[in-house]
Design an enzyme around this catalytic site. Structure first.
Site, short mmCIF file in Angstrom:
data_model
loop_
_atom_site.label_atom_id
_atom_site.label_comp_id
_atom_site.label_asym_id
_atom_site.label_seq_id
_atom_site.Cartn_x
_atom_site.Cartn_y
_atom_site.Cartn_z
N LYS A 53 80.84 30.76 20.41
CA LYS A 53 80.11 30.20 19.26
C LYS A 53 78.80 30.95 19.03
O LYS A 53 78.43 31.25 17.89
CB LYS A 53 79.85 28.70 19.49
N GLN A 97 78.19 20.70 24.05
CA GLN A 97 79.55 21.11 24.39
C GLN A 97 80.28 20.01 25.16
O GLN A 97 79.77 19.50 26.16
CB GLN A 97 79.52 22.42 25.21
N ASP A 120 78.35 19.47 14.37
CA ASP A 120 79.67 19.44 15.00
C ASP A 120 80.40 18.13 14.71
O ASP A 120 81.54 17.93 15.15
CB ASP A 120 79.49 19.63 16.52
#
Ligand code: NAP
Length: 277
Positions: A53, A97, A120
């Site tokens: 990413k 994450q 996200d």
């Protein structure tokens, strides 16, 4: 039957190309779009995902800041770091994450992310907005799946979509997004009975199970469109590609399908956030 390989790299490139100029404009105004990634512990797969990413950010001029916290970090410490990032004007997107070590309350940590920086799509508020059809940042993999269908002009309206998986960041939001596109959606999970019978009725299948090569070609209807969100060790998806390829009319490969579009979506959301904040 014509068979389409749904090439996520092409779709991702189109998204990234559309961002280059927007990033330049932001920079010319003195604002560098910035994504903060938080990694807790030393899970090698998570480290790889975060690196991918960050590398993707670099390719289009987005700044990325990596916060790597030790395995023993507790929920409160993690939340404190997230609040610092929420309050930092130079940060526009925050990515925690998944998964975090099991002693941390991951849901509580996700909820600490300011919805304006939730690029996200992991907060419950973000999910609620997605379900109601007005959210700014739907979860990235579900958005990627929709983007692939649209790029290849595969119609969704009135189609029976079977989603296998109901996780908060994948199965549930992709079901919501597809419902909002007027699909008839069946969401399956580990307690679903007679999964192969349900899949036999699917015009579109979304695999989000987390089990390598789980979905078999003989469970599918002839001509089904198959989107494999799975990403398991050894670059293996959640569908048995060979047997599914035989019956599908369109199918995403792994790697090179949903994954690259997921990352491109994250970049797009970060640029969107930088423009809005
Ligand atoms: P997850 O949280 O483990 O959820 C898996 C889901 O599958 C659960 O809802 C579970 O049901 C269901 N399930 C498990 N066994 C099943 C069975 N035998 N039959 C039917 N359903 C079953 O996983 P996730 O985070 O959603 O991820 C799913 C997959 O997508 C993984 O391969 C992951 O690596 C991948 N992924 C890819 C990307 C990308 O960028 N491509 C991003 C995120 C995730 P219950 O709810 O009943 O337990």
């Amino acid at each position: 039957m014509e068979k389409i390989i749904l090439d996520g790299r092409i779709v991702a490139q189109e998204v990234k190309d559309s961002l280059v100029n927007r990033v330049e404009v932001l920079k010319s105004r003195g604002k560098v779009p910035c994504l903060a990634t938080i990694l807790v512990g030393d899970n090698p797969s998570s480290e790889t995902y975060v690196r991918m990413k960050q590398n993707a950010c670099e390719t289009i001029g987005i700044k990325s800041i990596r916060i790597h916290l030790p395995e023993e970090t507790n929920t409160q410490d993690l939340i404190r770091r997230i609040h610092e990032l929420n309050n930092d004007d130079t940060i526009h997107g925050i990515l925690l994450q998944h998964p975090v070590p099991s002693h941390i309350d991951e849901r509580l940590a996700f909820e600490a992310i300011d919805i304006k920086k939730d690029v996200d799509g992991v907060t419950s508020a973000g999910y609620g907005q997605t379900a109601f059809g007005f959210g700014s940042y739907p979860s990235c993999t579900p958005s990627a799946i929709l983007r692939i269908l649209k790029y290849y002009q595969l119609s969704i309206e009135g189609k029976h979509v079977v989603v296998v998986g109901r996780s908060p960041i994948l199965g549930k939001p992709v079901s919501a997004l597809l419902l909002n596109e007027d699909a008839t959606v069946t969401t399956c999970h580990s307690k679903t009975r007679k999964l192969p019978d349900i899949l036999k009725q699917a015009d579109i299948v979304v695999a989000a199970v987390g089990k390598p090569e789980f979905i078999q070609g003989q469970w599918l209807k002839d001509g089904a469109v198959v989107l494999d969100a799975g990403y398991n060790k050894g670059n293996i998806g959640d569908i048995d590609y060979e047997s599914c390829y035989e019956v599908a009319s369109a199918i995403t490969p792994v790697p090179g399908g949903v994954g690259p579009v997921t990352i491109a979506t994250l970049l797009k959301h970060t640029v969107d956030a930088a423009e809005r904040l």
